[in-house]
Design a protein around this motif. Structure first.
Motif, PDB file in Angstrom:
ATOM      1  N   SER A 243      42.836  25.205  34.607  1.00 44.20           N
ATOM      2  CA  SER A 243      43.227  24.066  33.769  1.00 44.20           C
ATOM      3  C   SER A 243      42.678  24.263  32.350  1.00 44.20           C
ATOM      4  O   SER A 243      41.783  25.083  32.123  1.00 44.20           O
ATOM      5  CB  SER A 243      42.679  22.771  34.357  1.00 44.20           C
ATOM      6  N   LEU A 244      43.204  23.489  31.431  1.00 42.15           N
ATOM      7  CA  LEU A 244      42.748  23.592  30.039  1.00 42.15           C
ATOM      8  C   LEU A 244      41.256  23.310  29.927  1.00 42.15           C
ATOM      9  O   LEU A 244      40.524  24.032  29.247  1.00 42.15           O
ATOM     10  CB  LEU A 244      43.538  22.633  29.153  1.00 42.15           C
ATOM     11  N   THR A 245      40.790  22.278  30.619  1.00 42.14           N
ATOM     12  CA  THR A 245      39.369  21.919  30.554  1.00 42.14           C
ATOM     13  C   THR A 245      38.488  23.043  31.082  1.00 42.14           C
ATOM     14  O   THR A 245      37.495  23.419  30.450  1.00 42.14           O
ATOM     15  CB  THR A 245      39.106  20.620  31.342  1.00 42.14           C
ATOM     16  N   VAL A 246      38.856  23.598  32.215  1.00 38.39           N
ATOM     17  CA  VAL A 246      38.078  24.701  32.800  1.00 38.39           C
ATOM     18  C   VAL A 246      38.150  25.929  31.899  1.00 38.39           C
ATOM     19  O   VAL A 246      37.138  26.609  31.674  1.00 38.39           O
ATOM     20  CB  VAL A 246      38.570  25.021  34.233  1.00 38.39           C
ATOM     21  N   THR A 247      39.330  26.208  31.381  1.00 40.58           N
ATOM     22  CA  THR A 247      39.501  27.356  30.482  1.00 40.58           C
ATOM     23  C   THR A 247      38.588  27.250  29.276  1.00 40.58           C
ATOM     24  O   THR A 247      37.831  28.179  28.963  1.00 40.58           O
ATOM     25  CB  THR A 247      40.970  27.466  30.022  1.00 40.58           C
ATOM     26  N   LEU A 248      38.630  26.101  28.588  1.00 33.06           N
ATOM     27  CA  LEU A 248      37.830  25.943  27.368  1.00 33.06           C
ATOM     28  C   LEU A 248      36.333  25.872  27.655  1.00 33.06           C
ATOM     29  O   LEU A 248      35.524  26.410  26.900  1.00 33.06           O
ATOM     30  CB  LEU A 248      38.304  24.729  26.581  1.00 33.06           C
ATOM     31  N   ALA A 249      35.969  25.223  28.754  1.00 37.40           N
ATOM     32  CA  ALA A 249      34.547  25.145  29.105  1.00 37.40           C
ATOM     33  C   ALA A 249      34.000  26.527  29.456  1.00 37.40           C
ATOM     34  O   ALA A 249      32.909  26.905  29.007  1.00 37.40           O
ATOM     35  CB  ALA A 249      34.344  24.172  30.269  1.00 37.40           C
TER      36      ALA A 249
END
Length: 116
Positions: free
Chosen positions: A85-91
């Motif tokens: 997900s975007l959140t997991v990717t960016l984190a």
């Protein structure tokens, strides 16, 4: 105080430009804007006006090495963008940047102990 305001204004303009470009047909250019040396110009001006030319040179060299953590971040975003997900990717990419930046700081402090 005016100088601080101008620095804040430069940062705000960069964010505005990124937001506008990300919504445009040429959205990929939004990835180039953070690489405009807005903050490097500020840092180099401050170091260059307050310290020696050798210190400015060391700052520029460290800036070149700092591309490694940024490249690590971008590679993580590229690889994870279709896997998480975007959140997991960016984190995760931010964590990868932090680890690479920590390694850079550790390596730099050992190679150039007088600059810390």
């Amino acid at each position: 105080m005016i100088s601080l305001f101008l620095k804040c204004l430069l940062g705000a303009l960069a964010v505005l430009l990124i937001a506008l470009l990300s919504r445009s047909r040429n959205f990929v250019i939004a990835g180039l804007v953070p690489l405009f040396p807005t903050f490097a110009l500020i840092a180099h001006y401050m170091v260059g006006s307050e310290r020696s030319a050798a210190d400015l040179r060391a700052t520029a060299l460290f800036g070149l090495w700092s591309l490694i953590p940024y490249a690590t971040y971008l590679l993580a975003v590229y690889w994870l963008s279709i896997r998480a997900s975007l959140t997991v990717t960016l984190a995760t990419a931010t964590l990868a940047w932090a680890v690479a930046a920590g390694a850079l700081l550790l390596g730099w402090s050992r190679a150039y102990p007088t600059s810390f």
